[in-house]
Design a protein around this motif. Structure first.
Motif, PDB file in Angstrom:
ATOM      1  N   GLU A 223       1.193  -1.251   0.147  1.00 32.87           N
ATOM      2  CA  GLU A 223      -0.155   0.242  -0.327  1.00 32.87           C
ATOM      3  C   GLU A 223       1.114   1.465   0.127  1.00 32.87           C
ATOM      4  O   GLU A 223       2.081   1.708   0.286  1.00 32.87           O
ATOM      5  N   GLU A 224       0.620   2.381  -0.473  1.00 31.73           N
ATOM      6  CA  GLU A 224       0.798   3.740  -1.301  1.00 31.73           C
ATOM      7  C   GLU A 224      -0.071   4.089  -0.579  1.00 31.73           C
ATOM      8  O   GLU A 224      -0.864   4.164   0.147  1.00 31.73           O
ATOM      9  N   ARG A 225       0.172   4.956  -1.353  1.00 29.54           N
ATOM     10  CA  ARG A 225      -0.615   6.781  -0.435  1.00 29.54           C
ATOM     11  C   ARG A 225      -2.104   6.541  -0.830  1.00 29.54           C
ATOM     12  O   ARG A 225      -3.245   6.323  -0.085  1.00 29.54           O
ATOM     13  N   LYS A 226      -1.976   6.342  -2.440  1.00 28.96           N
ATOM     14  CA  LYS A 226      -3.731   6.476  -2.631  1.00 28.96           C
ATOM     15  C   LYS A 226      -3.406   4.530  -3.532  1.00 28.96           C
ATOM     16  O   LYS A 226      -4.595   5.178  -4.275  1.00 28.96           O
ATOM     17  N   LEU A 227      -2.460   4.267  -3.338  1.00 35.59           N
ATOM     18  CA  LEU A 227      -2.651   3.051  -4.192  1.00 35.59           C
ATOM     19  C   LEU A 227      -2.252   1.298  -3.373  1.00 35.59           C
ATOM     20  O   LEU A 227      -1.944   1.958  -3.057  1.00 35.59           O
ATOM     21  N   THR A 228      -3.522   0.647  -4.042  1.00 40.51           N
ATOM     22  CA  THR A 228      -2.891  -0.212  -3.047  1.00 40.51           C
ATOM     23  C   THR A 228      -2.265  -1.040  -4.324  1.00 40.51           C
ATOM     24  O   THR A 228      -3.036  -1.336  -5.244  1.00 40.51           O
ATOM     25  N   THR A 229      -1.341  -1.929  -4.210  1.00 35.68           N
ATOM     26  CA  THR A 229      -1.207  -3.116  -5.538  1.00 35.68           C
ATOM     27  C   THR A 229      -1.190  -4.565  -4.600  1.00 35.68           C
ATOM     28  O   THR A 229      -0.347  -4.813  -3.539  1.00 35.68           O
ATOM     29  N   ILE A 230      -1.828  -5.058  -5.932  1.00 37.61           N
ATOM     30  CA  ILE A 230      -2.259  -6.912  -5.079  1.00 37.61           C
ATOM     31  C   ILE A 230      -1.269  -7.638  -6.361  1.00 37.61           C
ATOM     32  O   ILE A 230      -1.513  -7.394  -7.403  1.00 37.61           O
ATOM     33  N   ILE A 231      -0.012  -8.463  -5.592  1.00 36.45           N
ATOM     34  CA  ILE A 231       0.107  -8.932  -7.067  1.00 36.45           C
ATOM     35  C   ILE A 231       0.190 -10.255  -6.545  1.00 36.45           C
ATOM     36  O   ILE A 231       0.003 -10.788  -5.678  1.00 36.45           O
ATOM     37  N   LEU A 232      -0.318 -11.424  -7.861  1.00 37.77           N
ATOM     38  CA  LEU A 232      -0.907 -12.662  -7.590  1.00 37.77           C
ATOM     39  C   LEU A 232      -0.205 -13.618  -7.970  1.00 37.77           C
ATOM     40  O   LEU A 232       0.875 -12.996  -9.814  1.00 37.77           O
ATOM     41  N   THR A 233       0.991 -14.834  -8.038  1.00 42.23           N
ATOM     42  CA  THR A 233       1.047 -16.048  -8.699  1.00 42.23           C
ATOM     43  C   THR A 233       0.886 -17.044  -8.585  1.00 42.23           C
ATOM     44  O   THR A 233       0.629 -17.554  -7.612  1.00 42.23           O
ATOM     45  N   GLY A 234       0.603 -18.115  -9.537  1.00 45.64           N
ATOM     46  CA  GLY A 234       0.298 -18.629  -9.752  1.00 45.64           C
ATOM     47  C   GLY A 234      -0.886 -19.399 -10.315  1.00 45.64           C
ATOM     48  O   GLY A 234      -1.024 -17.894 -11.099  1.00 45.64           O
ATOM     49  N   GLU A 235      -1.947 -20.329 -10.450  1.00 47.11           N
ATOM     50  CA  GLU A 235      -3.563 -20.391 -11.169  1.00 47.11           C
ATOM     51  C   GLU A 235      -3.848 -19.305  -9.978  1.00 47.11           C
ATOM     52  O   GLU A 235      -4.497 -19.457  -9.146  1.00 47.11           O
ATOM     53  N   LEU A 236      -5.539 -18.964 -10.788  1.00 48.45           N
ATOM     54  CA  LEU A 236      -6.213 -18.455 -10.432  1.00 48.45           C
ATOM     55  C   LEU A 236      -7.693 -19.184 -11.060  1.00 48.45           C
ATOM     56  O   LEU A 236      -7.958 -18.921 -11.714  1.00 48.45           O
ATOM     57  N   ASP A 237      -7.780 -19.984 -10.207  1.00 46.63           N
ATOM     58  CA  ASP A 237      -9.465 -20.795 -10.116  1.00 46.63           C
ATOM     59  C   ASP A 237     -10.386 -20.676  -9.402  1.00 46.63           C
ATOM     60  O   ASP A 237     -10.305 -20.369  -8.759  1.00 46.63           O
ATOM     61  N   LEU A 238     -11.310 -21.930  -9.367  1.00 45.58           N
ATOM     62  CA  LEU A 238     -12.201 -21.934  -8.527  1.00 45.58           C
ATOM     63  C   LEU A 238     -11.294 -22.579  -7.207  1.00 45.58           C
ATOM     64  O   LEU A 238     -12.210 -21.828  -6.044  1.00 45.58           O
ATOM     65  N   ASP A 239     -10.706 -23.169  -7.054  1.00 48.32           N
ATOM     66  CA  ASP A 239     -10.173 -23.709  -5.719  1.00 48.32           C
ATOM     67  C   ASP A 239      -9.466 -22.221  -4.976  1.00 48.32           C
ATOM     68  O   ASP A 239      -9.281 -21.986  -3.984  1.00 48.32           O
TER      69      ASP A 239
END
Length: 121
Positions: A10-26
């Motif tokens: 989190e920065e002043r007006k920005l939140t960054t989410i870094i995702l790694t791997g698979e985005l699926d039902l699980d």
């Protein structure tokens, strides 16, 4: 269950989410559990998908819901680092125009044939 990494900064007006791997039902419920705790009011939420190896319909629905929530709270959602497979999902579903997508290929994908322009000739 596939491995999924989630990093939040989190920065002043920005939140960054870094995702790694698979985005699926699980794995999508894990992302939602994290994003549900983030205040989005007036902030930009940037989701970095550079290291995401798979995106399916569940992932797309999660991103669409997150976009609606961000807008409802007077914030915004940005996607960055889209690989070829993620770009294809957005194109095939006609949803690409709904997202603010930051330009440029992710560094890890520069050698990927999907990002190499075809030779002219």
């Amino acid at each position: 269950m596939q491995n999924l990494g989630i990093t939040v900064s989190e920065e002043r007006k920005l939140t960054t989410i870094i995702l790694t791997g698979e985005l699926d039902l699980d794995t999508c419920p894990r992302v939602t559990a994290v994003t549900d705790t983030l205040p989005l009011g007036g902030r930009t939420l940037r989701v970095d998908l550079s290291d995401v190896t798979f995106i399916g319909s569940t992932s797309l629905n999660m991103l669409l819901s997150l976009r609606l929530r961000a807008e409802a709270e007077m914030g915004s959602l940005e996607l960055t680092g889209l690989r070829h497979q993620a770009e294809r999902v957005l194109a095939l579903t006609g949803t690409r125009h709904l997202f603010r997508i930051l330009p440029g290929a992710p560094p890890a994908a520069l050698g990927d044939s999907a990002f190499v322009p075809a030779a002219e000739g």
